[in-house]
Design a protein around this motif. Structure first.
Motif, PDB file in Angstrom:
ATOM      1  N   PHE A 174      -1.561   9.173  -7.542  1.00  0.00           N
ATOM      2  CA  PHE A 174      -2.655   8.316  -7.113  1.00  0.00           C
ATOM      3  C   PHE A 174      -3.663   9.087  -6.259  1.00  0.00           C
ATOM      4  CE2 PHE A 174      -4.767   5.234  -4.349  1.00  0.00           C
ATOM      5  CZ  PHE A 174      -5.189   4.303  -5.282  1.00  0.00           C
ATOM      6  N   THR A 226      -4.738   3.101 -13.737  1.00  0.00           N
ATOM      7  CA  THR A 226      -4.250   2.755 -12.397  1.00  0.00           C
ATOM      8  C   THR A 226      -2.947   1.974 -12.475  1.00  0.00           C
ATOM      9  OG1 THR A 226      -6.548   2.627 -11.642  1.00  0.00           O
ATOM     10  CG2 THR A 226      -4.882   1.678 -10.209  1.00  0.00           C
ATOM     11  N   ILE A 273       0.075   4.107 -13.073  1.00  0.00           N
ATOM     12  CA  ILE A 273       0.476   4.918 -11.922  1.00  0.00           C
ATOM     13  C   ILE A 273       1.194   4.077 -10.872  1.00  0.00           C
ATOM     14  CG2 ILE A 273      -0.385   6.295  -9.984  1.00  0.00           C
ATOM     15  CD1 ILE A 273      -2.571   7.332 -11.854  1.00  0.00           C
ATOM     16  N   VAL A 274       0.648   2.888 -10.532  1.00  0.00           N
ATOM     17  CA  VAL A 274       1.173   2.106  -9.406  1.00  0.00           C
ATOM     18  C   VAL A 274       1.987   0.894  -9.833  1.00  0.00           C
ATOM     19  CG1 VAL A 274      -0.785   2.830  -8.016  1.00  0.00           C
ATOM     20  CG2 VAL A 274      -0.871   0.625  -9.163  1.00  0.00           C
ATOM     21  N   PHE A 290       1.663   2.897  -2.547  1.00  0.00           N
ATOM     22  CA  PHE A 290       1.162   3.793  -3.589  1.00  0.00           C
ATOM     23  C   PHE A 290       0.216   4.853  -3.040  1.00  0.00           C
ATOM     24  CE2 PHE A 290      -1.624   0.120  -3.277  1.00  0.00           C
ATOM     25  CZ  PHE A 290      -2.874   0.706  -3.166  1.00  0.00           C
ATOM     26  N   ALA A 346      -4.319  -1.606  -5.438  1.00  0.00           N
ATOM     27  CA  ALA A 346      -4.704  -0.271  -5.906  1.00  0.00           C
ATOM     28  C   ALA A 346      -6.124  -0.272  -6.469  1.00  0.00           C
ATOM     29  CB  ALA A 346      -3.721   0.218  -6.967  1.00  0.00           C
ATOM     30  N   SER A 400       1.377  -3.867  -7.477  1.00  0.00           N
ATOM     31  CA  SER A 400       0.394  -3.321  -6.533  1.00  0.00           C
ATOM     32  C   SER A 400      -0.964  -3.116  -7.173  1.00  0.00           C
ATOM     33  CB  SER A 400       0.902  -1.985  -5.971  1.00  0.00           C
ATOM     34  OG  SER A 400       2.151  -2.134  -5.336  1.00  0.00           O
ATOM     35  N   LEU A 401      -1.194  -3.663  -8.357  1.00  0.00           N
ATOM     36  CA  LEU A 401      -2.429  -3.378  -9.081  1.00  0.00           C
ATOM     37  C   LEU A 401      -3.656  -3.883  -8.339  1.00  0.00           C
ATOM     38  CD1 LEU A 401      -3.874  -2.277 -11.550  1.00  0.00           C
ATOM     39  CD2 LEU A 401      -3.444  -4.450 -12.712  1.00  0.00           C
ATOM     40  N   MET A 451       1.625   8.320  -3.158  1.00  0.00           N
ATOM     41  CA  MET A 451       1.977   8.905  -4.450  1.00  0.00           C
ATOM     42  C   MET A 451       0.995  10.028  -4.795  1.00  0.00           C
ATOM     43  SD  MET A 451       2.771   5.378  -6.536  1.00  0.00           S
ATOM     44  CE  MET A 451       3.036   6.253  -8.071  1.00  0.00           C
ATOM     45  N   TYR A 488       0.807  -1.218   0.000  1.00  0.00           N
ATOM     46  CA  TYR A 488       0.000   0.000   0.000  1.00  0.00           C
ATOM     47  C   TYR A 488       0.842   1.271   0.000  1.00  0.00           C
ATOM     48  CZ  TYR A 488      -3.972  -3.020   0.968  1.00  0.00           C
ATOM     49  OH  TYR A 488      -4.935  -3.987   0.882  1.00  0.00           O
TER      50      TYR A 488
END
Length: 486
Positions: A253, A368, A371-372, A247, A380, A376-377, A250, A245
């Motif tokens: 995000f 998404t 970005i991450v 992200f 996220a 971590s998809l 960020m 977690y």
């Protein structure tokens, strides 16, 4: 207990069993999102049978959507701790139980608990893990894979909307809910298709895994009650949560999360009030259900064509902009809806709104992931869909309250439209600011020492001058030792 076989791959296979994962996710979206949309067909039946107003009846659809998104992180946790297969199968059982219990409801409160809470919780355990699994199997053709998988929502709406209306006429709303409960059990079959896979995104992953295994062996040799074991356990849990977690800190995000709140507020009420609005302007029941079918089938076209187009070289680097464009146009469609008061005018609205709804829904996982990252998809996406929960819960009742208060749908639709447009503007403004910051970095590098190189990952710029100086000193030392030996 049967041990789950986990496939290890150096990179996403972009095919093979991945297409079965896409097929499974396609069926999951039919059984979750399409069925949720078709609950709006029961709206008038519930309102008439229980003699309630718009806002009270709208809570049923709101609770289903809210629970699906609110418990999305729970679905990610279950799939990460157990397996994606076990999570989806459990969710299918819970969702089916909710529909079956709802068919015996004697009040709206019973429907809130059964059809709302229990079914929504089951959908949550299925939806985000299935979508995340597609991202693990595809990289180069990710947008196309997501387009096909997410098109299940549109295809399911196109097929189920007239079928549900027919079931209500033949078996009443109780019989229709009971049949849908049996249909939703197909989620258990979808879960069986989700074969786990581990993707190594970079070379450092095996080394990290080796270090973790060695740490585990050291702790196994120590006493289970020793301070070393306790300290390692606490450190291990802290590191795993930071990696899973991280992200959340960020900036990109955070901006995406805020925009999702406004976007989710705007998109939900239409699927609740399109049929009642059509009936209020003189459209027949079958034509109103047909509008939902049109919305669904055009949604398919948006899913697949936008997924295919954004995989092309000319648009692959502009997926973010395509997402903003689709959300903004859906907002504009909302602003025009109060002026459309006949079936011939509502048909092109359903086509336009359905197309761009399918477009941005397809791009949510893609944006998404950009970005991450893929690792971590799953977590996220759980957070992103969790953020849909509160808007999905409050927007239909607020729209119903506006309808009850003003006597028309105009204020409700305008509020939804402005919310979606603001979501698009917010993301676009954040991207412009980020690009302006990037252009400032080269100018800073030119003004500084030539040996001072600035590197950026999009949000943080840092200097590596000391590392370069150390490497220069090491190379000079090696040259000197070579000369002394000769």
């Amino acid at each position: 207990m049967t041990k789950i076989t986990r496939v290890v791959s150096a990179s996403p296979p972009d095919g093979g069993w991945g297409w079965m994962i896409v097929a499974g996710c396609f069926l999951v979206t039919i059984c979750t999102r399409a069925v949720t949309r078709c609950i709006s067909i029961f709206f008038v039946e519930f309102q008439t049978y229980f003699a309630q107003d718009y806002s009270q009846t709208a809570w049923i659809h709101s609770i289903v959507d809210c629970m699906t998104m609110l418990c999305a992180p729970l679905g990610s946790v279950v799939s990460n701790q157990l397996s994606c297969q076990a999570g989806i199968m459990l969710g299918g059982l819970l969702a089916s139980t909710g529909f079956i219990l709802g068919s015996f409801a004697t009040s709206l409160k019973h429907l809130y608990l059964s059809l709302g809470v229990l079914t929504g919780l089951g959908f949550a355990l299925c939806y985000s893990p299935a979508i995340a699994m597609v991202g693990k199997y595809f990289s180069r053709r990710k947008a196309l894979a997501y387009g096909i998988a997410m098109s299940g929502s549109g295809i399911g709406t196109f097929i189920l909307a007239p079928v549900v209306q027919l079931l209500i006429e033949q078996f009443s709303w109780r019989g229709a809910l009971l049949i849908l409960g049996g249909f939703v059990l197909n989620l258990c079959v979808c879960g069986a298709l989700m074969r786990p896979i581990t993707v190594q995104e970079d070379r450092s992953v095996p080394e990290k895994n080796h270090d973790r295994e060695s740490q585990k062996e050291d702790c196994k040799q120590a006493s289970p009650y020793s301070p070393l074991t306790k300290e390692w356990t606490e450190t291990r849990l802290c590191c795993s949560w930071q990696q899973e977690y991280g992200f959340l800190l960020m900036s990109d995000f955070v901006v995406l999360a805020v925009s999702v709140l406004f976007m989710a507020y705007g998109c939900s009420p239409l699927f609740v009030y399109l049929v009642p609005y059509a009936l209020s302007v003189g459209v027949s029941h079958h034509q109103a259900a047909f509008l939902m079918s049109i919305l669904g089938v055009i949604d398919i076209v948006g899913n697949i064509t936008f997924g295919w187009l954004t995989d092309r070289r000319c648009l692959k680097n502009y997926r973010y902009g395509c997402y903003l464009f689709a959300v903004a146009l859906d907002g504009l469609c909302y602003l025009c809806l109060p002026m459309l008061q006949s079936f011939p005018l509502l048909v092109p609205f359903s086509c336009t709104f359905g197309y761009f709804d399918g477009a941005y829904v397809t791009l949510i996982p893609v944006v998404t992931a950009e970005i991450v990252g893929t690792t971590s998809l799953s977590s996220a996406l759980g957070v992103v869909y969790f953020l849909h929960a509160v808007p999905y819960l409050v927007s239909p009742p607020i729209a119903g309250w506006l309808v009850d208060t003003t006597g028309s749908y105009t204020a409700a639709f305008l509020l939804c439209g402005f919310a979606m447009i603001f979501s698009s503007i917010l993301l676009g403004f954040a991207r412009i600011v980020k690009r302006m910051k990037r252009t400032q970095v080269p100018f800073l590098a030119k003004d500084s020492d030539p040996k001072l190189h600035l590197w950026t990952n999009g949000s943080v710029a840092y200097s590596v001058a000391r590392e370069l100086d150390q490497k220069d000193e090491e190379s000079l030392a090696k040259a000197r030792t070579g000369c002394n030996l000769t």
